[in-house]
Design an enzyme around this catalytic site. Structure first.
Site, mmCIF file in Angstrom:
data_model
loop_
_atom_site.group_PDB
_atom_site.id
_atom_site.type_symbol
_atom_site.label_atom_id
_atom_site.label_comp_id
_atom_site.label_asym_id
_atom_site.label_seq_id
_atom_site.Cartn_x
_atom_site.Cartn_y
_atom_site.Cartn_z
ATOM 1 N N ASP A 127 63.578 9.437 95.370
ATOM 2 C CA ASP A 127 62.779 10.622 95.090
ATOM 3 C C ASP A 127 61.332 10.369 95.539
ATOM 4 O O ASP A 127 61.100 9.880 96.643
ATOM 5 C CB ASP A 127 62.894 10.963 93.596
ATOM 6 C CG ASP A 127 62.205 12.253 93.202
ATOM 7 O OD1 ASP A 127 62.778 13.326 93.420
ATOM 8 O OD2 ASP A 127 61.083 12.175 92.675
ATOM 9 N N TYR A 233 52.144 14.991 92.928
ATOM 10 C CA TYR A 233 52.409 16.022 93.929
ATOM 11 C C TYR A 233 51.112 16.632 94.451
ATOM 12 O O TYR A 233 51.020 16.978 95.630
ATOM 13 C CB TYR A 233 53.323 17.094 93.328
ATOM 14 C CG TYR A 233 54.724 16.590 93.115
ATOM 15 C CD1 TYR A 233 55.690 16.738 94.102
ATOM 16 C CD2 TYR A 233 55.072 15.925 91.949
ATOM 17 C CE1 TYR A 233 56.979 16.259 93.924
ATOM 18 C CE2 TYR A 233 56.356 15.434 91.753
ATOM 19 C CZ TYR A 233 57.301 15.598 92.742
ATOM 20 O OH TYR A 233 58.566 15.109 92.573
ATOM 21 N N HIS A 287 71.315 14.475 93.403
ATOM 22 C CA HIS A 287 70.036 13.835 93.705
ATOM 23 C C HIS A 287 69.937 12.455 93.053
ATOM 24 O O HIS A 287 69.254 11.582 93.571
ATOM 25 C CB HIS A 287 68.919 14.746 93.192
ATOM 26 C CG HIS A 287 67.537 14.213 93.402
ATOM 27 N ND1 HIS A 287 66.929 14.200 94.638
ATOM 28 C CD2 HIS A 287 66.633 13.666 92.541
ATOM 29 C CE1 HIS A 287 65.714 13.683 94.529
ATOM 30 N NE2 HIS A 287 65.517 13.353 93.278
#
Length: 305
Positions: A127, A233, A287
């Protein structure tokens, strides 16, 4: 750069039991290392003189997400070092967005390797930790022996796909949402972090995260709060592109085909940016492929050996 090893961090935060004691294995230890003016909680296991592997978690994960790989790699005679990256669990969470640029996260990994008395290591990332792993390999290629990537594309592939694919733009909606000031923190923290729990359960296969595991994750999130993770982010959007596109190290990409956030095509395109790359797709895996499939650990041990 100094290294400290102790049973508790030297910050004033209350310590929860989200350290290495979660594994009930005396051979797996928690250490606290002062790196780049940030104290990182680092879980270690294996012979200190064995080949070094650094495992980098993503969002909303912490070191515990690598528990299956820690066991497998130690059994395969590797030294394993697993940090809670800055802003996560028992590590420090510096203020501001710029503290979470890729250059800062990469520098943490570089100094972590040096804290082990090494000049290089195998780097594995999942990730967002995969973005950090890609960046370490691209910015400091001499420090990476072999690279392992789980369900995150090469940075250039991700950027180009976002520019050209409406499907990927839609799947990456949360990245844009995280750029909004304050609102994401409020949304994710409300109702005892119900949306954070949903982010685990919606993106994984049923049963991947049981009730006890979710309890540990919620404890890890409470320790630093939500904002530092969202700032990953925001900092990513402010980060400079790596100085090169092609990874020279032998690279294994493991990919759960049922990832709801990323198109399978980005995995295939990422191999094209590796001089010596191999892609292993896992049907019916999400994921969280390294949680769901034992074959991932087996493939990783073969790759590093």
């Amino acid at each position: 750069m100094s290294v400290t090893e102790s049973s508790t961090p030297t910050t004033g935060n209350t310590v929860t039991n989200t350290d290495a004691s979660l594994l009930s294995d005396p051979a797996v230890e928690s250490t606290y290392r002062n790196i780049n003016d940030v104290q990182l909680h680092v879980v270690t296991a294996g012979d200190p003189d064995a080949p070094l592997v650094v495992l980098l978690h993503g969002h909303p994960d912490f070191w515990y997400g690598w528990r299956n790989q820690i066991r497998a790699l130690v059994k395969a005679d590797f030294r394993v070092v697993v940090p809670d990256q800055r802003g996560c669990n028992l590590s420090d969470a510096p203020d501001g967005i710029d503290a979470y640029r890729q250059s800062k996260l990469v520098a943490d990994v570089r100094e972590l390797i040096r804290s082990e008395g090494r000049e290089s290591a195998h780097i594995i990332g999942h990730d967002f930790g995969g973005f950090v792993a890609w960046n370490v390999a691209l910015r400091h290629p001499s420090m990476v022996d072999r690279l392992g990537i789980f369900n995150v594309p090469h940075p250039t592939v991700y950027r180009d796909t976002l520019r050209s694919s409406p499907q990927q733009i839609a799947r990456s909606w949360y990245v844009w949402f995280y750029q909004v000031p304050k609102l994401p923190e409020w949304m994710l923290a409300r109702k005892d972090m119900a949306n954070m729990v949903d982010s685990l359960e919606i993106t994984s296969n049923p049963g991947t995260f049981d009730e006890e595991t979710i309890t540990w994750y919620k404890s890890a999130w409470r320790h630093t709060g939500i904002r530092p993770r969202i700032n990953w982010y925001r900092g990513f959007r402010r980060s400079d592109s790596p100085p090169r596109d092609t990874v020279t190290q032998p690279t294994l990409i493991c990919w759960g085909e049922d990832d709801i956030a990323l198109l399978p095509s980005v995995a295939e395109k990422s191999v094209d940016y590796c001089d010596d790359g191999r892609l292993q797709m896992f049907p019916d895996a999400s994921h969280w492929v390294h949680h769901e499939r034992d074959e991932v650990s087996e493939a990783l041990c073969r790759h590093l050996s």
